[in-house]
Structures are given as C-alpha cells and as structure tokens.
Design a protein around this motif. Structure first.
Motif, PDB file in Angstrom:
ATOM      1  N   HIS A 148       0.305  -1.473   0.131  1.00 42.24           N
ATOM      2  CA  HIS A 148       0.083  -0.081   0.008  1.00 42.24           C
ATOM      3  C   HIS A 148       0.858   1.145   0.171  1.00 42.24           C
ATOM      4  O   HIS A 148       0.545   2.661  -0.607  1.00 42.24           O
ATOM      5  N   ASP A 149       2.258   1.400   0.673  1.00 38.02           N
ATOM      6  CA  ASP A 149       3.044   2.041   0.603  1.00 38.02           C
ATOM      7  C   ASP A 149       3.384   2.261  -0.285  1.00 38.02           C
ATOM      8  O   ASP A 149       4.633   3.233  -0.848  1.00 38.02           O
ATOM      9  N   GLY A 150       4.108   1.291  -1.621  1.00 39.05           N
ATOM     10  CA  GLY A 150       4.845   1.257  -2.804  1.00 39.05           C
ATOM     11  C   GLY A 150       6.169   0.822  -2.226  1.00 39.05           C
ATOM     12  O   GLY A 150       6.697   1.059  -3.524  1.00 39.05           O
ATOM     13  N   TYR A 151       5.984   0.449  -1.183  1.00 38.61           N
ATOM     14  CA  TYR A 151       7.102  -0.761  -0.447  1.00 38.61           C
ATOM     15  C   TYR A 151       7.074  -2.392  -2.064  1.00 38.61           C
ATOM     16  O   TYR A 151       5.880  -2.529  -2.181  1.00 38.61           O
ATOM     17  N   THR A 152       7.841  -2.631  -2.586  1.00 39.21           N
ATOM     18  CA  THR A 152       8.269  -3.490  -3.076  1.00 39.21           C
ATOM     19  C   THR A 152       9.183  -4.215  -2.257  1.00 39.21           C
ATOM     20  O   THR A 152      10.307  -4.366  -2.031  1.00 39.21           O
ATOM     21  N   LYS A 195      12.227  -8.662   3.760  1.00 37.54           N
ATOM     22  CA  LYS A 195      11.675  -9.481   2.554  1.00 37.54           C
ATOM     23  C   LYS A 195      10.325  -9.466   3.295  1.00 37.54           C
ATOM     24  O   LYS A 195       9.473 -10.047   2.932  1.00 37.54           O
ATOM     25  N   TRP A 196       9.750  -9.287   5.135  1.00 37.57           N
ATOM     26  CA  TRP A 196       8.353  -9.496   5.455  1.00 37.57           C
ATOM     27  C   TRP A 196       7.827  -7.897   4.737  1.00 37.57           C
ATOM     28  O   TRP A 196       7.064  -6.746   5.662  1.00 37.57           O
ATOM     29  N   ALA A 197       7.286  -7.794   3.470  1.00 39.07           N
ATOM     30  CA  ALA A 197       6.477  -6.854   3.463  1.00 39.07           C
ATOM     31  C   ALA A 197       5.183  -7.246   4.246  1.00 39.07           C
ATOM     32  O   ALA A 197       4.460  -7.955   4.536  1.00 39.07           O
ATOM     33  N   ARG A 198       4.686  -5.406   4.353  1.00 39.12           N
ATOM     34  CA  ARG A 198       3.370  -5.468   4.721  1.00 39.12           C
ATOM     35  C   ARG A 198       2.797  -4.515   4.244  1.00 39.12           C
ATOM     36  O   ARG A 198       2.479  -3.378   3.563  1.00 39.12           O
TER      37      ARG A 198
HETATM   38  N1  LIG Z   1       4.908  -2.442   3.058  1.00 39.56           N
HETATM   39  C1  LIG Z   1       5.781  -2.446   3.533  1.00 39.56           C
HETATM   40  N2  LIG Z   1       6.890  -3.236   3.729  1.00 39.56           N
HETATM   41  C2  LIG Z   1       7.526  -3.793   5.292  1.00 39.56           C
HETATM   42  C3  LIG Z   1       8.693  -1.764   5.252  1.00 39.56           C
HETATM   43  C4  LIG Z   1       7.768  -1.025   4.874  1.00 39.56           C
HETATM   44  O1  LIG Z   1       8.820  -0.123   4.720  1.00 39.56           O
HETATM   45  N3  LIG Z   1       7.072  -0.802   3.982  1.00 39.56           N
HETATM   46  N4  LIG Z   1      10.035  -2.144   6.654  1.00 39.56           N
HETATM   47  C5  LIG Z   1      10.414  -3.466   5.829  1.00 39.56           C
HETATM   48  C6  LIG Z   1      11.564  -3.764   6.943  1.00 39.56           C
HETATM   49  S1  LIG Z   1      13.014  -3.409   7.272  1.00 39.56           S
HETATM   50  C7  LIG Z   1      11.028  -4.138   8.707  1.00 39.56           C
HETATM   51  S2  LIG Z   1      12.318  -4.848   9.354  1.00 39.56           S
HETATM   52  C8  LIG Z   1      10.166  -5.133   8.421  1.00 39.56           C
HETATM   53  C9  LIG Z   1       9.162  -4.422   9.784  1.00 39.56           C
HETATM   54  O2  LIG Z   1       9.093  -3.328   9.956  1.00 39.56           O
HETATM   55  P1  LIG Z   1       9.255  -1.978  10.753  1.00 39.56           P
HETATM   56  O3  LIG Z   1      10.869  -1.752  11.205  1.00 39.56           O
HETATM   57  O4  LIG Z   1       9.223  -0.948  10.867  1.00 39.56           O
HETATM   58  O5  LIG Z   1       8.455  -2.253  12.589  1.00 39.56           O
HETATM   59  O6  LIG Z   1       9.033  -4.410   7.238  1.00 39.56           O
HETATM   60  C10 LIG Z   1       8.966  -5.107   6.241  1.00 39.56           C
HETATM   61  N5  LIG Z   1       7.947  -4.582   5.396  1.00 39.56           N
END
Ligand SMILES: Nc1nc2c(c(=O)[nH]1)N[C@H]1C(S)=C(S)[C@@H](COP(=O)(O)O)O[C@H]1N2
Ligand SMILES: [Mo]
Length: 230
Positions: A148-152, A195-198
């Motif tokens: 959702h934030d553009g992260y991949t 690698k833990w995409a949120r």
């Molecule tokens: N969508 C999304 N997922 C993400 C990230 C993010 O910036 N955006 N950061 C990653 C990173 S670097 C980590 S260590 C883990 C946990 O993030 P936190 O350190 O912000 O709790 O989520 C991962 N997943």
C-alpha cells in the motif's frame, strides 16, 4: 616524597571518583533497562497472548517504525489482494475471501537488519493456496510483493513453497495491528525483516530473477537469509 604522595592521592581520588561514576552508570543502565522492559510491556495489546508452548512472545508492534513512508491505514472498503503477472487468470480476493483458506499457525522470529528481533505467533494462509486459483505459469519463478505504501520486495517461488510460507492476518492470537501490516504481512521465514512485506495489496508472479525491491535496490542482499549463529 611530597610529590609522590600527591600523585598517589590524585590516583586514589581518581579511582574513587571513577568508581562512583561507574556506580552511577550502572544505576542509569538499570533504570534504562527497566524503562525499556516497561516499554516492551506497553506495546502488548490487551488481546494478545504473551506466551506459546513455553516460549515468551514479543509484542506484535515493533520498538519503532522504520517503514519507508510511515504506518499505513488501509481502507478496507476498497481493499482487494490481487494476484497478477504470469498467471492464467488475474485474481482478486477480498479480505474475507483470503480468510476462507485453511489457516496455518507458525511461531517465527522476525530479524530486522537494525538489530532487533521479535518472536511472534503468526496465523495466516499459505501463499501457494492463494496462487493456485490464479494458476502461475511455468516461467513464474519469482513473487514480487507490492504494498500500500509503494514498498516492494521479492522472493523465489521455490523458497516460498519449500518453507510453506504464509501471509498472516493474526499475530499473537489477535488481528494483525496496523503497524505490523494490517490487513496482511508476508511471514518470510528465515529471511531478514525487509522481506516481510506489510500492507500487501498485490502478489505479482514474475520471471525477473534479478528483481530488486525497495531496500534491495539500495544495496541490501537479495537472498536476505538470516545469518543464524546457533
Ligand atoms: N510495506 C512495507 N513493508 C515493510 C517495510 C516498509 O517500509 N513498507 N519495511 C520492512 C522492514 S525493513 C522491516 S524490518 C519490517 C518491520 O518493519 P519495522 O522495523 O518498521 O517494524 O517490515 C518490512 N516490511
Ligand atoms: Mo528492517
């Protein structure tokens, strides 16, 4: 001789002051660690379980947020999870449809490259179950997770299959909180935090074995295996 005595006096005084300083430092350290453990305690939500089969769990909200653009608030009225790319049928799931798949529980530690880790009881669905309906094509060797934030970020499909990796919607027995990626987080077992995409919105099946995600592009290792010392 006066000079020597003076020197001795100076040395003793120095040691006394230094020792007092150490004591003070120890006190500061003790207070600091008390504050820190209270802070950890405060991060638990009321509905979270705190231990699982004798293992102490960590709160499902990290010590601080390092997300690229901050904690996301996903509008669930519009939310779908799409399976795209090299598939027979592009497939969209609502949140409820994802939850209809068999649920899997895993106790897994998230290790961030910044030095903290969190052992959490995750519950979710198998990523391979989500793919099945879309039908990945032969060339689809990589899964790219888009958020959702553009992260991949991406991982080889073979590793996801071997580890039977899940997309989690619960942490410590409670709904995944927003800071941890509500509605879904990829539980990238044995892989570093990035690698833990949120806040996952799309899983793209790709043939780009050199694909680099947000942090990988900035120089983070694409394998991202947790360097286990045990
Ligand atoms: N969508 C999304 N997922 C993400 C990230 C993010 O910036 N955006 N950061 C990653 C990173 S670097 C980590 S260590 C883990 C946990 O993030 P936190 O350190 O912000 O709790 O989520 C991962 N997943
Ligand atoms: Mo991280």
């Amino acid at each position: 001789m006066k000079g020597k005595k003076g020197l001795l006096f100076a040395m003793v005084s120095f040691l006394v002051i230094a020792a007092a300083g150490c004591g003070e430092q120890a006190e500061i350290n003790r207070e600091y660690s008390e504050i820190m453990s209270r802070a950890t305690e405060d991060r638990f939500s009321a509905t979270e379980i705190r231990d699982y089969k004798g293992v102490r769990l960590d709160p499902s909200i990290g010590p601080r947020d390092n997300s690229i653009t901050g904690i996301q608030s996903v509008n669930m009225e519009e939310y779908t999870l799409s399976i795209t790319g090299l598939v027979k049928t592009v497939t969209e799931y609502t949140y409820e449809e994802v939850l209809e798949y068999p649920s899997v529980e895993k106790l897994i530690t998230l290790y961030c490259v910044e030095g903290w880790d969190a052992t959490i009881l995750w519950e979710g669905v198998r990523i391979t179950d989500l793919l099945e309906k879309a039908g990945p094509l032969e060339d689809g060797k990589i899964l790219v997770f888009r958020c959702h934030d553009g992260y991949t970020t991406s991982m080889p499909l073979s590793e996801i299959q071997e580890k039977d990796m899940i997309l989690a919607y619960h942490s410590n027995g409670a709904p995944l909180p927003e800071p941890m990626g509500f509605p879904f987080i990829v539980v990238a077992e044995d892989k570093l935090g990035y690698k833990w995409a949120r806040w996952v919105v799309e899983i793209e099946v790709s043939d780009d074995v050199d694909y680099e995600g947000t942090w990988e592009r900035r120089g983070y290792d694409n394998e991202a295996d947790v360097p286990f010392e045990e």
